[in-house]
Design an enzyme around this catalytic site. Structure first.
Site, PDB file in Angstrom:
ATOM      1  CE  LYS A   1      -3.839  -2.441   0.548  1.00 40.89           C
ATOM      2  NZ  LYS A   1      -5.078  -2.436  -0.219  1.00 40.89           N
TER       3      LYS A   1
ATOM      4  CE  LYS B   1      -7.381  -0.058  -2.592  1.00 39.65           C
ATOM      5  NZ  LYS B   1      -8.044  -1.324  -2.895  1.00 39.65           N
TER       6      LYS B   1
ATOM      7  CE  LYS C   1      -4.559  -9.726  -3.082  1.00 39.67           C
ATOM      8  NZ  LYS C   1      -4.507  -8.465  -3.734  1.00 39.67           N
TER       9      LYS C   1
ATOM     10  CG  ASP D   1      -4.306  -3.426  -3.780  1.00 39.70           C
ATOM     11  OD1 ASP D   1      -5.409  -3.995  -3.860  1.00 39.70           O
ATOM     12  OD2 ASP D   1      -3.934  -2.814  -2.766  1.00 39.70           O
TER      13      ASP D   1
ATOM     14  CG  HIS E   1      -8.682  -9.399  -5.740  1.00 41.88           C
ATOM     15  ND1 HIS E   1      -9.573  -8.415  -6.086  1.00 41.88           N
ATOM     16  CD2 HIS E   1      -8.160  -9.025  -4.547  1.00 41.88           C
ATOM     17  CE1 HIS E   1      -9.584  -7.490  -5.127  1.00 41.88           C
ATOM     18  NE2 HIS E   1      -8.746  -7.836  -4.177  1.00 41.88           N
TER      19      HIS E   1
ATOM     20  CB  SER F   1      -7.975 -10.288   2.150  1.00 35.91           C
ATOM     21  OG  SER F   1      -7.418  -9.053   1.779  1.00 35.91           O
TER      22      SER F   1
ATOM     23  N   GLY G   1      -8.884  -5.270   5.736  1.00 33.80           N
ATOM     24  CA  GLY G   1      -8.856  -4.631   7.054  1.00 33.80           C
ATOM     25  C   GLY G   1      -8.308  -5.502   8.163  1.00 33.80           C
TER      26      GLY G   1
END
Ligand code: CAP
Ligand code: MG
Length: 422
Positions: free
Chosen positions: A161, A163, A187, A189, A279, A348, A350
């Site tokens: 992050k 992103k 990974k 985003d 995702h 995933s 938060g």
């Protein structure tokens, strides 16, 4: 007239054949329409009928669906709007192995029919023939042991992050910090693909170089979920690059790219021996309204049939995003369905170290735990953030409390001070 009309598609005495696909919907009939009339129209429009009465005769095989149950509410979703109905579809209606064709039936025109104010495809019972016409996952949850040699704890992933906007070099360095801190997977985003600030091929090469460095230093296998999502031909091109640079995985955003493209990528990944991380950006456009659309449960079923190896299924309501029945969906992904491999659920959205015990109490340890902000937002940076998450997961696997582990892990103690345990 002899033929078929909207009224002909309901038979409450019908006993579905073993080969039928049975779909459970919740419907809210339009004003002036009974639930029986609406159910018959749903069965009709999703199989072989339309608004006008149609003559049938020679050269016609009846592929009509049958609404056969109304209001049984087996799902227990009594708080949801509408009435539960079940529709049985004959095997011959479907093209085996084609998810787009199946969805054009069971989640097609009916979603916009005026006969219903709302309609939700809540669940499917997939028969053996249709199920085994799909490949299912190549590896499923075996990725934990096969790629990482891990049996007693969840595998861990992180997404850098912010992103988007990190340069290729910075992105790969963040990966190195996270891998050496204890995560297994870097990974991408969802909205990072091939932009000028961080081009795909450069990122692949630089990230894998840092992965190799981290693997050597830690003595642990490490891998990278690079986002190959694009138009199908371009996506295949990227999958080939991933294999030739020596990575084990690709990440695909399965809803935005579409199931047909996922099916095509799955074939190529079989040839190349690559696992697929799915995702699910945009899933909430289908599943967030509890009275309309397609449930996440059904989306997860589709993902397993077409053959992704790991899939985001939520965090049992912990964290930043609204979730639908993570535990029930994960159970479906693990249950036996005519021998298909299972899917590794990914928690995933938060997450941070303090949430790990509650999360794993609900999901078990045969999962992937993914944290972005919960690693890179650590007051002492990415490396410490990764150490904190790994410490939390290791403590859980060893049956120890977070508090006890925090006494020997300053990184974890800081994370708990920062974000708490709720
Ligand atoms: C998580 C994440 C994932 C979401 C997707 C994000 O970041 O990278 O895309 O988890 O949702 O961009 O939000 P944080 P889901 O760890 O910083 O929240 O898993 O529900 O599909
Ligand atoms: Mg994301």
């Amino acid at each position: 007239m002899a033929g078929i009309t909207y009224e002909d598609f309901i038979d409450l005495s019908y006993d579905p054949a073993a080969a039928d696909l049975v779909c459970t919907f919740r419907i809210e009939p339009a004003a002036g329409m009974t639930v029986e009339e609406a159910a018959s129209r749903v069965a009709s429009e999703s199989s072989n009928g339309t608004w006008a009465a149609l003559p049938t005769g020679e050269g016609f095989t009846d592929m009509g669906a049958t609404a056969f149950a109304i209001g049984d509410d087996e799902s227990g979703a009594a708080d949801s709007a509408g009435t539960e109905i079940k529709v049985a579809y004959p095997e011959g209606l479907f093209e085996p192995g084609s998810m787009p064709q199946i969805l054009s039936c069971i989640a097609g025109n009916i979603m916009g029919m005026k006969a219903v104010d709302s309609i939700r495809l809540a669940d499917c019972e997939w028969p053996e023939g249709l199920t085994t016409s799909f490949p299912g996952p190549q590896f499923g949850s075996d990725v934990r042991e096969e790629i990482f040699g891990v049996a007693d704890r969840p595998i861990l992933a992180t997404v850098p992050k912010p992103k988007v906007g990190l340069s290729t070099e910075t992105h790969a360095e963040v990966g190195y910090e996270a891998w050496t801190g204890g995560v297994d997977l870097l990974k991408d985003d969802e909205n990072l693909t091939d932009q000028a600030f961080n081009p795909f091929h450069d990122r692949l090469v630089e990230s894998l170089a840092q992965r190799d460095r981290a693997a050597e230093e830690t003595g642990e296998p490490k891998s990278y979920l690079i986002n190959v999502t694009a138009g199908t031909n371009e996506m295949l091109e990227r999958v080939d690059q991933v294999a030739s640079e020596g990575c084990e995985y690709v990440m695909v955003d399965v809803i935005t790219t579409g199931w047909a493209a996922v099916q095509t990528v799955r074939e190529r990944c079989e040839e190349l021996g690559l696992a697929i991380h799915a995702h699910r950006a945009m899933h909430a456009a289908f599943d967030r309204l509890s009275h309309h659309g397609v449930s996440m449960r059904v989306l997860a079923q589709i993902a397993r049939l077409v053959g992704v190896d790991q899939l985001h299924t939520g965090t049992v309501g912990l964290g930043k995003l609204a979730n639908e029945d993570t535990v029930g969906i994960n159970a479906w992904l693990r249950d036996d369905h005519y021998g298909l491999n299972d899917v590794l659920p990914v928690a995933s959205g938060g997450l941070h170290p303090g949430l790990v015990p509650d999360l794993l109490d609900a999901t078990g340890t045969n999962v992937c735990v993914q944290a972005g902000g919960g690693i890179h937002g650590h007051p002492h940076g990415t490396h410490e953030g990764a150490k904190a998450l790994r410490a939390a997961v290791d403590a859980y696997a060893a049956g120890r409390s977070l508090e006890a582990k925090a006494e020997e892990s300053p990184a974890l103690a800081t994370a708990i001070d920062e974000w708490g345990t709720e």
